[in-house]
Design a protein around this motif. Structure first.
Motif, PDB file in Angstrom:
ATOM      1  N   LEU A 171      33.570  62.059 -35.030  1.00 51.04           N
ATOM      2  CA  LEU A 171      33.061  60.880 -34.333  1.00 51.04           C
ATOM      3  C   LEU A 171      32.627  61.236 -32.910  1.00 51.04           C
ATOM      4  CD1 LEU A 171      32.640  57.798 -34.120  1.00 51.04           C
ATOM      5  CD2 LEU A 171      35.030  57.617 -33.438  1.00 51.04           C
ATOM      6  N   VAL A 172      33.476  61.968 -32.200  1.00 44.31           N
ATOM      7  CA  VAL A 172      33.202  62.288 -30.801  1.00 44.31           C
ATOM      8  C   VAL A 172      32.142  63.378 -30.670  1.00 44.31           C
ATOM      9  CG1 VAL A 172      34.214  63.264 -28.695  1.00 44.31           C
ATOM     10  CG2 VAL A 172      35.469  61.551 -30.012  1.00 44.31           C
ATOM     11  N   CYS A 173      32.216  64.379 -31.530  1.00 45.14           N
ATOM     12  CA  CYS A 173      31.384  65.574 -31.353  1.00 45.14           C
ATOM     13  C   CYS A 173      30.044  65.509 -32.069  1.00 45.14           C
ATOM     14  CB  CYS A 173      32.147  66.810 -31.832  1.00 45.14           C
ATOM     15  SG  CYS A 173      33.639  67.142 -30.886  1.00 45.14           S
ATOM     16  N   LEU A 174      29.885  64.626 -33.028  1.00 49.25           N
ATOM     17  CA  LEU A 174      28.621  64.581 -33.762  1.00 49.25           C
ATOM     18  C   LEU A 174      27.945  63.216 -33.673  1.00 49.25           C
ATOM     19  CD1 LEU A 174      26.696  66.206 -35.469  1.00 49.25           C
ATOM     20  CD2 LEU A 174      27.983  65.538 -37.510  1.00 49.25           C
ATOM     21  N   LEU A 175      28.682  62.164 -33.963  1.00 42.18           N
ATOM     22  CA  LEU A 175      28.070  60.843 -33.952  1.00 42.18           C
ATOM     23  C   LEU A 175      27.765  60.373 -32.536  1.00 42.18           C
ATOM     24  CD1 LEU A 175      27.173  58.331 -35.456  1.00 42.18           C
ATOM     25  CD2 LEU A 175      29.511  57.479 -35.286  1.00 42.18           C
ATOM     26  N   LEU A 176      28.697  60.551 -31.621  1.00 40.73           N
ATOM     27  CA  LEU A 176      28.503  60.073 -30.250  1.00 40.73           C
ATOM     28  C   LEU A 176      27.282  60.691 -29.578  1.00 40.73           C
ATOM     29  CD1 LEU A 176      29.638  58.225 -28.071  1.00 40.73           C
ATOM     30  CD2 LEU A 176      31.101  60.114 -27.308  1.00 40.73           C
ATOM     31  N   PRO A 177      27.048  62.010 -29.664  1.00 40.28           N
ATOM     32  CA  PRO A 177      25.817  62.571 -29.068  1.00 40.28           C
ATOM     33  C   PRO A 177      24.548  61.994 -29.677  1.00 40.28           C
ATOM     34  CG  PRO A 177      27.392  64.315 -29.495  1.00 40.28           C
ATOM     35  CD  PRO A 177      27.940  63.082 -30.136  1.00 40.28           C
ATOM     36  N   ALA A 207      37.962  62.246 -23.895  1.00 41.34           N
ATOM     37  CA  ALA A 207      38.308  62.201 -25.315  1.00 41.34           C
ATOM     38  C   ALA A 207      39.119  63.425 -25.714  1.00 41.34           C
ATOM     39  CB  ALA A 207      37.041  62.108 -26.164  1.00 41.34           C
ATOM     40  N   GLY A 208      38.713  64.597 -25.243  1.00 40.57           N
ATOM     41  CA  GLY A 208      39.436  65.822 -25.577  1.00 40.57           C
ATOM     42  C   GLY A 208      40.842  65.837 -25.012  1.00 40.57           C
ATOM     43  N   PHE A 209      40.970  65.453 -23.749  1.00 39.01           N
ATOM     44  CA  PHE A 209      42.291  65.517 -23.101  1.00 39.01           C
ATOM     45  C   PHE A 209      43.277  64.546 -23.733  1.00 39.01           C
ATOM     46  CE2 PHE A 209      45.362  64.134 -19.923  1.00 39.01           C
ATOM     47  CZ  PHE A 209      45.896  65.345 -19.510  1.00 39.01           C
ATOM     48  N   PHE A 210      42.881  63.291 -23.868  1.00 40.99           N
ATOM     49  CA  PHE A 210      43.833  62.288 -24.332  1.00 40.99           C
ATOM     50  C   PHE A 210      44.136  62.420 -25.824  1.00 40.99           C
ATOM     51  CE2 PHE A 210      42.501  60.201 -20.365  1.00 40.99           C
ATOM     52  CZ  PHE A 210      43.756  59.917 -19.841  1.00 40.99           C
ATOM     53  N   VAL A 231      33.959  73.714 -32.715  1.00 40.79           N
ATOM     54  CA  VAL A 231      33.149  73.954 -33.910  1.00 40.79           C
ATOM     55  C   VAL A 231      32.407  72.681 -34.330  1.00 40.79           C
ATOM     56  CG1 VAL A 231      33.251  74.533 -36.356  1.00 40.79           C
ATOM     57  CG2 VAL A 231      34.589  75.845 -34.707  1.00 40.79           C
ATOM     58  N   CYS A 232      33.068  71.524 -34.242  1.00 41.32           N
ATOM     59  CA  CYS A 232      32.424  70.269 -34.639  1.00 41.32           C
ATOM     60  C   CYS A 232      31.257  69.907 -33.722  1.00 41.32           C
ATOM     61  CB  CYS A 232      33.453  69.129 -34.640  1.00 41.32           C
ATOM     62  SG  CYS A 232      34.606  69.173 -36.023  1.00 41.32           S
ATOM     63  N   TYR A 233      31.302  70.366 -32.479  1.00 40.08           N
ATOM     64  CA  TYR A 233      30.222  70.025 -31.556  1.00 40.08           C
ATOM     65  C   TYR A 233      29.018  70.952 -31.689  1.00 40.08           C
ATOM     66  CZ  TYR A 233      28.213  67.784 -27.472  1.00 40.08           C
ATOM     67  OH  TYR A 233      27.393  67.057 -26.642  1.00 40.08           O
ATOM     68  N   LEU A 234      29.202  72.120 -32.263  1.00 36.83           N
ATOM     69  CA  LEU A 234      28.104  73.089 -32.374  1.00 36.83           C
ATOM     70  C   LEU A 234      26.866  72.522 -33.071  1.00 36.83           C
ATOM     71  CD1 LEU A 234      29.881  76.487 -33.107  1.00 36.83           C
ATOM     72  CD2 LEU A 234      28.552  75.867 -31.082  1.00 36.83           C
ATOM     73  N   PRO A 235      27.002  71.781 -34.191  1.00 31.66           N
ATOM     74  CA  PRO A 235      25.784  71.220 -34.798  1.00 31.66           C
ATOM     75  C   PRO A 235      25.015  70.304 -33.862  1.00 31.66           C
ATOM     76  CG  PRO A 235      27.612  71.105 -36.337  1.00 31.66           C
ATOM     77  CD  PRO A 235      28.192  71.518 -35.025  1.00 31.66           C
ATOM     78  N   ALA A 236      25.733  69.548 -33.017  1.00 32.49           N
ATOM     79  CA  ALA A 236      25.055  68.651 -32.074  1.00 32.49           C
ATOM     80  C   ALA A 236      24.245  69.445 -31.048  1.00 32.49           C
ATOM     81  CB  ALA A 236      26.072  67.760 -31.375  1.00 32.49           C
ATOM     82  N   VAL A 237      24.729  70.619 -30.688  1.00 31.27           N
ATOM     83  CA  VAL A 237      24.005  71.437 -29.718  1.00 31.27           C
ATOM     84  C   VAL A 237      22.610  71.764 -30.229  1.00 31.27           C
ATOM     85  CG1 VAL A 237      23.941  73.690 -28.575  1.00 31.27           C
ATOM     86  CG2 VAL A 237      26.089  72.417 -28.699  1.00 31.27           C
ATOM     87  N   TRP A 238      22.505  72.105 -31.509  1.00 28.16           N
ATOM     88  CA  TRP A 238      21.218  72.550 -32.050  1.00 28.16           C
ATOM     89  C   TRP A 238      20.403  71.397 -32.630  1.00 28.16           C
ATOM     90  CZ3 TRP A 238      20.888  76.947 -29.892  1.00 28.16           C
ATOM     91  CH2 TRP A 238      22.014  77.762 -29.760  1.00 28.16           C
ATOM     92  N   LEU A 239      21.071  70.333 -33.101  1.00 26.92           N
ATOM     93  CA  LEU A 239      20.347  69.208 -33.692  1.00 26.92           C
ATOM     94  C   LEU A 239      19.893  68.192 -32.649  1.00 26.92           C
ATOM     95  CD1 LEU A 239      22.508  68.536 -36.882  1.00 26.92           C
ATOM     96  CD2 LEU A 239      20.296  69.697 -36.762  1.00 26.92           C
TER      97      LEU A 239
END
Length: 275
Positions: A171-177, A207-210, A231-239
């Motif tokens: 949710l945080v690393c893919l949908l939110l971006p 989000a990461g800290f809490f 790792v979950c955020y990596l797809p968002a970096v390129w997409l």
């Protein structure tokens, strides 16, 4: 009687919140756009219905309908697994249908492709929230087993406890971006305010800290959790972005490691005080 009263309170509260929050959200988003007047409804909807007041009433009713349907998810899970699945599918269908009426009725999208994008994003959010509720229930079962002396042997590097946070990580690393980039492109044309500034420097660290803090206090040290966020955020970096946004991964992973370490420390201190 109590069950009917609970349904009435839940649906009524959802309707009221939807009727109030939908216009407020539209006004907030439009107030950030430099080229549009700040109204609680879209300009295209006003043009379509011919009156700002009538557009506000229609949007509030559609928002209330969506809010009431969505609020039914706050009711307890079904006891039987098959019944739970059927109820969840039925509620998902009703939620998507009411949201489609809201999107088309308020002229947020004037094409099937645009409406489909809204529905796909909502379905993804729904599934992630459903998984989050299921994970929360599962963790309660695990804690109950521990109280009864049936606690299982911890997994290596606490990977099982980390895996339970996968829905939140997605949710945080893919949908939110994706959502924030869409908002920037549609309403904030000049500067990527949300995806370029608010997301990496505020939302990801918090989000990461809490989440790491909560995981550490409940399950102990979980060194794989920061890796999961990375790792979950990596797809968002390129997409969504490009290679210059690779630092976003660290903006989520490093605070998660710090929060998990602090949570583990607080857990150990609490255990020492209880013994």
């Amino acid at each position: 009687m109590n069950e009917k009263k609970s349904w009435a309170i839940c649906l009524g509260t959802g309707f009221l919140l939807g009727a109030l929050l939908v216009p407020a959200a539209v006004w907030l988003i439009q107030s950030m756009a430099v080229s549009e007047e700040s109204l609680p409804v879209s300009a295209r909807m006003v043009e379509a219905v011919g009156s700002t007041e009538l557009a506000i009433v229609i949007q509030s009713l559609l928002g209330g309908l969506f809010g009431g349907v969505a609020a039914a998810a706050a009711l307890p899970f079904a006891d039987d697994g098959t019944q739970l699945l059927l109820r969840s599918l039925l509620h998902l269908t009703a939620t998507l249908a009411s949201f489609a009426l809201l999107v088309r009725g308020c002229w947020w999208a004037d094409s099937l492709r645009g409406t489909s994008l809204f529905l796909v994003l909502l379905a993804l959010v729904y599934i992630l929230i459903w998984l989050g509720r299921w994970v929360s229930w599962y963790m309660e079962v695990v804690q109950l087993r521990a109280m009864l002396g049936l606690k299982a042997k911890p997994s290596r590097l606490n990977w099982a406890a980390t895996l339970a946070y996968l829905p939140f990580a997605l949710l945080v690393c893919l949908l939110l971006p994706l959502v924030l980039m869409w908002i920037d492109q549609r309403f904030v044309v000049d500067v990527p305010l949300f995806s370029g500034l608010v997301l990496p420097y505020l939302l990801l660290p918090l989000a990461g800290f809490f989440s790491g803090l909560t995981l550490g206090r409940k399950q102990g040290l979980c060194p794989l959790y920061p890796v999961l966020l990375f790792v979950c955020y990596l797809p968002a970096v390129w997409l969504v972005f490009n290679s210059t946004a690779l630092f976003h991964c660290f903006m989520a992973a490093v605070p998660a490691a710090l929060g998990n370490g602090l949570g583990y420390f607080l857990r150990c201190r609490s255990d020492c005080h209880n013994t």
